[in-house]
Design a protein around this motif. Sequence first.
Motif, PDB file in Angstrom:
ATOM      1  N   PRO A 381     -31.627  41.772 -28.086  1.00 40.12           N
ATOM      2  CA  PRO A 381     -31.174  41.700 -26.681  1.00 40.12           C
ATOM      3  C   PRO A 381     -30.353  40.452 -26.386  1.00 40.12           C
ATOM      4  CG  PRO A 381     -33.482  42.338 -26.808  1.00 40.12           C
ATOM      5  CD  PRO A 381     -33.085  41.933 -28.189  1.00 40.12           C
ATOM      6  N   GLU A 382     -30.742  39.345 -27.005  1.00 36.91           N
ATOM      7  CA  GLU A 382     -30.026  38.087 -26.786  1.00 36.91           C
ATOM      8  C   GLU A 382     -29.541  37.575 -28.137  1.00 36.91           C
ATOM      9  OE1 GLU A 382     -29.308  36.775 -23.937  1.00 36.91           O
ATOM     10  OE2 GLU A 382     -30.447  38.228 -22.726  1.00 36.91           O
ATOM     11  N   LEU A 383     -28.256  37.282 -28.236  1.00 33.67           N
ATOM     12  CA  LEU A 383     -27.685  36.774 -29.474  1.00 33.67           C
ATOM     13  C   LEU A 383     -26.743  35.623 -29.141  1.00 33.67           C
ATOM     14  CD1 LEU A 383     -27.534  37.316 -32.574  1.00 33.67           C
ATOM     15  CD2 LEU A 383     -25.456  38.630 -32.110  1.00 33.67           C
ATOM     16  N   PRO A 384     -26.941  34.455 -29.731  1.00 33.36           N
ATOM     17  CA  PRO A 384     -26.054  33.322 -29.441  1.00 33.36           C
ATOM     18  C   PRO A 384     -24.620  33.613 -29.874  1.00 33.36           C
ATOM     19  CG  PRO A 384     -28.041  32.623 -30.613  1.00 33.36           C
ATOM     20  CD  PRO A 384     -28.008  34.111 -30.674  1.00 33.36           C
ATOM     21  N   LEU A 385     -23.693  32.864 -29.301  1.00 29.66           N
ATOM     22  CA  LEU A 385     -22.294  32.985 -29.686  1.00 29.66           C
ATOM     23  C   LEU A 385     -22.078  32.320 -31.041  1.00 29.66           C
ATOM     24  CD1 LEU A 385     -20.585  32.079 -26.288  1.00 29.66           C
ATOM     25  CD2 LEU A 385     -21.180  34.352 -27.153  1.00 29.66           C
ATOM     26  N   ALA A 386     -21.152  32.863 -31.808  1.00 31.42           N
ATOM     27  CA  ALA A 386     -20.797  32.288 -33.103  1.00 31.42           C
ATOM     28  C   ALA A 386     -19.493  31.513 -32.972  1.00 31.42           C
ATOM     29  CB  ALA A 386     -20.652  33.382 -34.157  1.00 31.42           C
ATOM     30  N   ASN A 387     -19.393  30.413 -33.673  1.00 32.48           N
ATOM     31  CA  ASN A 387     -18.168  29.615 -33.679  1.00 32.48           C
ATOM     32  C   ASN A 387     -17.317  30.080 -34.858  1.00 32.48           C
ATOM     33  OD1 ASN A 387     -16.386  27.549 -32.874  1.00 32.48           O
ATOM     34  ND2 ASN A 387     -17.167  26.228 -34.496  1.00 32.48           N
ATOM     35  N   VAL A 388     -16.316  30.924 -34.576  1.00 30.35           N
ATOM     36  CA  VAL A 388     -15.598  31.586 -35.653  1.00 30.35           C
ATOM     37  C   VAL A 388     -14.232  32.033 -35.148  1.00 30.35           C
ATOM     38  CG1 VAL A 388     -16.526  33.884 -35.112  1.00 30.35           C
ATOM     39  CG2 VAL A 388     -15.887  33.342 -37.473  1.00 30.35           C
ATOM     40  N   ASP A 389     -13.339  32.324 -36.062  1.00 31.91           N
ATOM     41  CA  ASP A 389     -12.042  32.899 -35.734  1.00 31.91           C
ATOM     42  C   ASP A 389     -12.247  34.404 -35.533  1.00 31.91           C
ATOM     43  OD1 ASP A 389      -9.496  34.239 -36.083  1.00 31.91           O
ATOM     44  OD2 ASP A 389      -8.696  32.346 -36.827  1.00 31.91           O
ATOM     45  N   ALA A 390     -12.030  34.895 -34.319  1.00 38.32           N
ATOM     46  CA  ALA A 390     -12.320  36.300 -34.005  1.00 38.32           C
ATOM     47  C   ALA A 390     -11.447  37.247 -34.817  1.00 38.32           C
ATOM     48  CB  ALA A 390     -12.129  36.542 -32.503  1.00 38.32           C
ATOM     49  N   ASN A 391     -10.173  36.899 -34.978  1.00 41.65           N
ATOM     50  CA  ASN A 391      -9.280  37.751 -35.768  1.00 41.65           C
ATOM     51  C   ASN A 391      -9.790  37.923 -37.191  1.00 41.65           C
ATOM     52  OD1 ASN A 391      -6.975  38.827 -34.366  1.00 41.65           O
ATOM     53  ND2 ASN A 391      -6.329  36.709 -34.010  1.00 41.65           N
ATOM     54  N   GLN A 392     -10.117  36.798 -37.826  1.00 43.36           N
ATOM     55  CA  GLN A 392     -10.564  36.846 -39.210  1.00 43.36           C
ATOM     56  C   GLN A 392     -11.922  37.530 -39.336  1.00 43.36           C
ATOM     57  OE1 GLN A 392      -8.807  36.043 -41.833  1.00 43.36           O
ATOM     58  NE2 GLN A 392      -7.072  35.367 -40.588  1.00 43.36           N
ATOM     59  N   LEU A 393     -12.773  37.370 -38.327  1.00 46.17           N
ATOM     60  CA  LEU A 393     -14.075  38.046 -38.360  1.00 46.17           C
ATOM     61  C   LEU A 393     -13.892  39.558 -38.294  1.00 46.17           C
ATOM     62  CD1 LEU A 393     -17.109  37.931 -38.447  1.00 46.17           C
ATOM     63  CD2 LEU A 393     -17.140  37.611 -35.956  1.00 46.17           C
ATOM     64  N   GLU A 394     -12.952  40.010 -37.458  1.00 45.74           N
ATOM     65  CA  GLU A 394     -12.666  41.447 -37.400  1.00 45.74           C
ATOM     66  C   GLU A 394     -12.210  41.971 -38.761  1.00 45.74           C
ATOM     67  OE1 GLU A 394      -9.795  42.122 -34.358  1.00 45.74           O
ATOM     68  OE2 GLU A 394     -11.315  42.604 -32.854  1.00 45.74           O
ATOM     69  N   LEU A 395     -11.313  41.228 -39.397  1.00 44.26           N
ATOM     70  CA  LEU A 395     -10.806  41.661 -40.699  1.00 44.26           C
ATOM     71  C   LEU A 395     -11.925  41.693 -41.731  1.00 44.26           C
ATOM     72  CD1 LEU A 395      -7.440  39.672 -40.894  1.00 44.26           C
ATOM     73  CD2 LEU A 395      -7.933  41.854 -39.800  1.00 44.26           C
ATOM     74  N   ALA A 396     -12.770  40.663 -41.710  1.00 40.95           N
ATOM     75  CA  ALA A 396     -13.875  40.595 -42.670  1.00 40.95           C
ATOM     76  C   ALA A 396     -14.841  41.757 -42.461  1.00 40.95           C
ATOM     77  CB  ALA A 396     -14.604  39.259 -42.532  1.00 40.95           C
ATOM     78  N   LEU A 397     -15.183  42.032 -41.203  1.00 37.39           N
ATOM     79  CA  LEU A 397     -16.115  43.118 -40.912  1.00 37.39           C
ATOM     80  C   LEU A 397     -15.524  44.461 -41.326  1.00 37.39           C
ATOM     81  CD1 LEU A 397     -18.776  44.036 -39.705  1.00 37.39           C
ATOM     82  CD2 LEU A 397     -17.688  44.049 -37.450  1.00 37.39           C
ATOM     83  N   LEU A 398     -14.247  44.668 -41.042  1.00 37.04           N
ATOM     84  CA  LEU A 398     -13.595  45.919 -41.428  1.00 37.04           C
ATOM     85  C   LEU A 398     -13.602  46.079 -42.950  1.00 37.04           C
ATOM     86  CD1 LEU A 398     -12.006  48.438 -40.566  1.00 37.04           C
ATOM     87  CD2 LEU A 398      -9.924  47.047 -40.692  1.00 37.04           C
TER      88      LEU A 398
END
Length: 673
Positions: A381-398
Amino acid sequence: MTAADAVEALVVDDERYRLLVESIVDYAIYMLDPQGRVASWNRGAQRFKGYTDAEIIGEHFSRFYTDDDRAIGLPGRALRIAETEGRFEQEGWRVRKDGSLMWAHVLIDPIRGEDGTLVGYAKVTRDLTERRAALAALERSEQQFRLLVQGVRDYAIYMLDPQGKVTSWNRGAQRFKGYTDDEIIGEHFSRFYTDADRASGLPAQALRTAATEGRFEAEGRRVRKDGTCFWAHVVIDPIRGEHGELIGFAKITRDVTERRNTERALEDARSRFVQSQKMEAIGQLTGGVAHDFNNLLAVVLGNLHLARKRLPPDRKLLQLVENSIQAAERGATLTKRMLAFARQQKLETGPVDVRELVRGMTELLQGSIGAGIPVATRFPPELPLANVDANQLELALLNLAVNARDAMPEGGRITIAARDAVVAPDEIPGLAPGRYVCLSVTDTGDGMDEQTLARATEPFFTTKGVGKGTGLGLSMIHGFAEQSGGRLRLRSVPGQGTTAELWLPEAEAGDPGKAVPETALCPSATRPLRVLVVDDDPLVLMNTSALLEDLGHVVKEAASGAQALHVLRSAEPFDLVITDQLMPGMNGTQLIAAIGRDHPGLPAILATGYADPTEGEHADDVRLTKPFGQEELSRAIQTRFQVERRILAFRPAADETGGSPGAMTEVAGSWLG
């Protein structure tokens, strides 16, 4: 022989016998009359007791006893026992003439006449004081040894009989094994071995080796009373009697679990260090190659875009150029992945809501994976924010999702989950202590063995067929995670699937989060600018100038930082400087700093192929990532002037439709291709 001769022979024999007895010095041999008085005395008696014949003959033998023995009537009882039972034998303390004591072995035999009447006693005494002292010393030594063995707690020291049954048990054995003396003595020592070791006959083999070779030594798992195992160092020595017969075994066991764990941790650390050196070397090589390719691709892409604008209305020729542009763009994507592995890409980190980012990618993920493989998400329900590059995180997850799909050729399911965790020092190798968001992708596919798992993040290593993968996906994610201050962890069991975990640092409290990358600025029209372009590569310099001139700007070129400063001092004022980062003598960061000192207010853009740790970071820093096209160049110029709050009216590009596709579409097409 006459009677006289017989008497004479008897006298001679008696004399010889007397001389024999009197010459014995290691035994006190003397006669007592029926009342216990001394009737004869040999040299041995004089040596032991200290009395001469004249001093002792006629005296009662009780004087040789201690006061306590005389008080209880021991001398009289000894004579009565000898008379009635035919023999008295005992060991005890006796008193010498000088009052000192000796430990004596005493034998008293009755002497009877031919008619059976008691005529006296024969008494033989041997001084056993030295032997008793030696036995006492030996007993003390054995007692001390028993106390020593029993007191040892860091070693299990115990005895086995020839059949392997426990005959003694010290405290160390009780501590290691968990059994008390009463529970284990008499039991076979094979109960300390694992079922597998017993099935292989290891306990019996250990005893045979010790008996035949004189020693058995090994390390292995041993079982405690409660069923838990520990790693033991075992030594078994045979124990033999005076004639060499086997009477048992001495067994010493030490719990070396902690030492073994330390050695394994040291070996793991050494392996990780060697692997990190290897990966660092590969990363440096990869980063250098990617940088050079970026420059080449920038020239190719720039010229192709310019050439496309000037093509005659020939559909076939346009298709050839478009194919070349797509190939060059795929090459640009490849270099980005290489730079990501080498941790030399430029990251725009900030607080990101991972849960919202994943939700926003739902359609893209499902479309990339295919409808036949369901994707489930599990978030708290509650998840802290991550300090990360959102673009690169999207690519990594994909990329992780597509890898998971490829690992399930027969179908399966993918689970994307996230959780927050606190990492203690040395808890996860390579990860600093702190708070993290752990984003994981789990599949139910084929899994990986240890050898494959160890190489999974190496660049260009792939288990896919030719043309189905570059081998840079996981290596890119590995580099991205480490550059972000996190870690990529892979856990896999053959036949049971794989879990890829991205450990990302938590954002500091109070920072507003963003779920997806910010929308790029759109180019707008402005007046023509005077631009100074600086690059040591003549091909890149010519290409950048051509792109700018095609946008309607006036361009001046410089091949180095020193030449650029000279041009700025000697030519008309410029509106903008665009400089490469890596140049001999003076790099782009140093050039921009010098321009800020000598020409304050002159805007500058830094063009770089990767993140150089020597580059300065400024709040108004604007960068142009190589390889770039005309659209990216125009957007960077607009961003630079928005930062300077000098919004200019650019004229539109000659062909807005000629730009490259969006970043997400590029990357998605690359992953799937």
